[in-house]
Design a protein around this motif. Structure first.
Motif, PDB file in Angstrom:
ATOM      1  N   ILE A  89     -23.070 -58.983  60.399  1.00 16.23           N
ATOM      2  CA  ILE A  89     -23.603 -58.017  59.428  1.00 16.23           C
ATOM      3  C   ILE A  89     -22.928 -56.659  59.639  1.00 16.23           C
ATOM      4  O   ILE A  89     -22.493 -56.007  58.687  1.00 16.23           O
ATOM      5  CB  ILE A  89     -25.136 -57.894  59.563  1.00 16.23           C
ATOM      6  N   ALA A  90     -22.827 -56.246  60.906  1.00 15.17           N
ATOM      7  CA  ALA A  90     -22.187 -54.959  61.217  1.00 15.17           C
ATOM      8  C   ALA A  90     -20.719 -54.960  60.792  1.00 15.17           C
ATOM      9  O   ALA A  90     -20.222 -53.953  60.265  1.00 15.17           O
ATOM     10  CB  ALA A  90     -22.320 -54.663  62.708  1.00 15.17           C
ATOM     11  N   ALA A  91     -20.023 -56.080  61.005  1.00 15.21           N
ATOM     12  CA  ALA A  91     -18.620 -56.166  60.591  1.00 15.21           C
ATOM     13  C   ALA A  91     -18.506 -56.021  59.074  1.00 15.21           C
ATOM     14  O   ALA A  91     -17.627 -55.309  58.571  1.00 15.21           O
ATOM     15  CB  ALA A  91     -18.020 -57.494  61.055  1.00 15.21           C
ATOM     16  N   TRP A  92     -19.394 -56.686  58.345  1.00 17.54           N
ATOM     17  CA  TRP A  92     -19.387 -56.598  56.876  1.00 17.54           C
ATOM     18  C   TRP A  92     -19.621 -55.153  56.435  1.00 17.54           C
ATOM     19  O   TRP A  92     -18.878 -54.606  55.614  1.00 17.54           O
ATOM     20  CB  TRP A  92     -20.463 -57.512  56.306  1.00 17.54           C
ATOM     21  N   LEU A  93     -20.642 -54.509  57.000  1.00 16.43           N
ATOM     22  CA  LEU A  93     -20.949 -53.130  56.633  1.00 16.43           C
ATOM     23  C   LEU A  93     -19.794 -52.186  56.970  1.00 16.43           C
ATOM     24  O   LEU A  93     -19.442 -51.307  56.171  1.00 16.43           O
ATOM     25  CB  LEU A  93     -22.228 -52.666  57.330  1.00 16.43           C
ATOM     26  N   ALA A  94     -19.209 -52.368  58.149  1.00 13.75           N
ATOM     27  CA  ALA A  94     -18.112 -51.493  58.579  1.00 13.75           C
ATOM     28  C   ALA A  94     -16.905 -51.647  57.665  1.00 13.75           C
ATOM     29  O   ALA A  94     -16.264 -50.655  57.292  1.00 13.75           O
ATOM     30  CB  ALA A  94     -17.743 -51.790  60.028  1.00 13.75           C
ATOM     31  N   ALA A 131      -5.759 -50.089  54.427  1.00 17.33           N
ATOM     32  CA  ALA A 131      -4.449 -49.688  53.906  1.00 17.33           C
ATOM     33  C   ALA A 131      -3.714 -50.868  53.289  1.00 17.33           C
ATOM     34  O   ALA A 131      -2.959 -50.709  52.332  1.00 17.33           O
ATOM     35  CB  ALA A 131      -3.613 -49.067  55.026  1.00 17.33           C
ATOM     36  N   ASP A 132      -3.955 -52.054  53.823  1.00 19.10           N
ATOM     37  CA  ASP A 132      -3.327 -53.271  53.305  1.00 19.10           C
ATOM     38  C   ASP A 132      -3.802 -53.554  51.880  1.00 19.10           C
ATOM     39  O   ASP A 132      -3.070 -54.121  51.074  1.00 19.10           O
ATOM     40  CB  ASP A 132      -3.636 -54.438  54.249  1.00 19.10           C
ATOM     41  N   MET A 162     -15.277 -48.957  54.611  1.00 21.38           N
ATOM     42  CA  MET A 162     -13.861 -48.564  54.569  1.00 21.38           C
ATOM     43  C   MET A 162     -13.213 -48.958  53.236  1.00 21.38           C
ATOM     44  O   MET A 162     -12.012 -48.788  53.057  1.00 21.38           O
ATOM     45  CB  MET A 162     -13.085 -49.226  55.708  1.00 21.38           C
ATOM     46  N   GLY A 163     -14.008 -49.515  52.319  1.00 20.96           N
ATOM     47  CA  GLY A 163     -13.484 -49.906  51.021  1.00 20.96           C
ATOM     48  C   GLY A 163     -12.780 -51.255  51.013  1.00 20.96           C
ATOM     49  O   GLY A 163     -12.053 -51.570  50.074  1.00 20.96           O
TER      50      GLY A 163
END
Length: 145
Positions: free
Chosen positions: A36-41, A20-21, A45-46
Motif C-alpha cells: 500500500i505504501a509503495a502504491w501511495l509513494a 522521469a521514465d 510521484m505521478g
C-alpha cells in the motif's frame, strides 16, 4: 531515518527515476502495508501504478472483499493471477484429497517461475516486457523478505 543499502539508490531516487521514465509500473500488490505504501509513494510521484495480486487460493471471499475495498479506494482495477507456488503445491498434492490426485497428475500443470509469471502478467495487461515490477519491501526489513 532512511535506511541505505550499499550500491542501491534510495526509495526516493528510484521513484524519481521511474517518474522521469514516464511509463507505468507493475506493482506486486499483496494488500499489506508495504505494498500500500509503495502504491501511495509512486502515485504521489505521478507514476501510473498497475497493481496485480497473486493468489494462493482462488475465490476466497475475504480476499476478494479486501481487493474490492482497495479498488474502490484507489479507483483502479486490481488484476488477480495465480501465485507461482499454487502450481507447485498442486503438482505436489499439498492439501489435496486423494481422489483429486489422478486429475492433478493428468493435468501436468506447468510450474512458472516468478519471472515467467510477471512476464505473463505484463503481456496480459498490455505492458512492455521491459516494464518495471515493484514490490513494497522495506530496506530495513530482514533479508528473507
Amino acid at each position: 531515518m532512511t535506511t541505505v543499502i550499499r550500491n542501491q539508490g534510495t526509495s526516493l531516487a528510484v521513484r524519481e527515476k521511474l517518474a522521469a521514465d514516464g511509463r507505468p509500473v507493475l506493482l506486486a500488490f499483496s494488500c499489506g502495508k508495504d505494498s500500500i505504501a509503495a502504491w501511495l509513494a509512486m502515485r504521489d510521484m505521478g507514476i501510473e501504478v498497475v497493481p496485480a495480486y497473486l493468489y494462493y487460493v482462488p475465490g476466497l471471499r475475504f480476499v476478494d472483499e479486501e481487493l474490492d475495498y482497495f479498488e474502490q479506494k484507489f479507483q483502479t482495477r486490481i488484476k488477480r493471477y495465480p501465485h507461482p507456488s499454487l502450481y507447485r503445491w498442486l503438482n505436489n498434492a499439498v492439501f489435496q484429497a486423494p481422489e483429486r490426485l489422478r486429475y492433478i497428475e493428468a493435468a501436468r500443470l506447468p510450474e512458472p517461475s516468478y519471472e515467467q509469471m510477471w512476464d505473463f502478467i505484463r503481456a496480459d495487461v498490455g505492458l512492455d516486457k521491459s516494464t518495471w515490477c515493484a514490490d513494497g519491501v522495506r530496506a530495513a526489513d530482514s533479508i528473507q523478505r
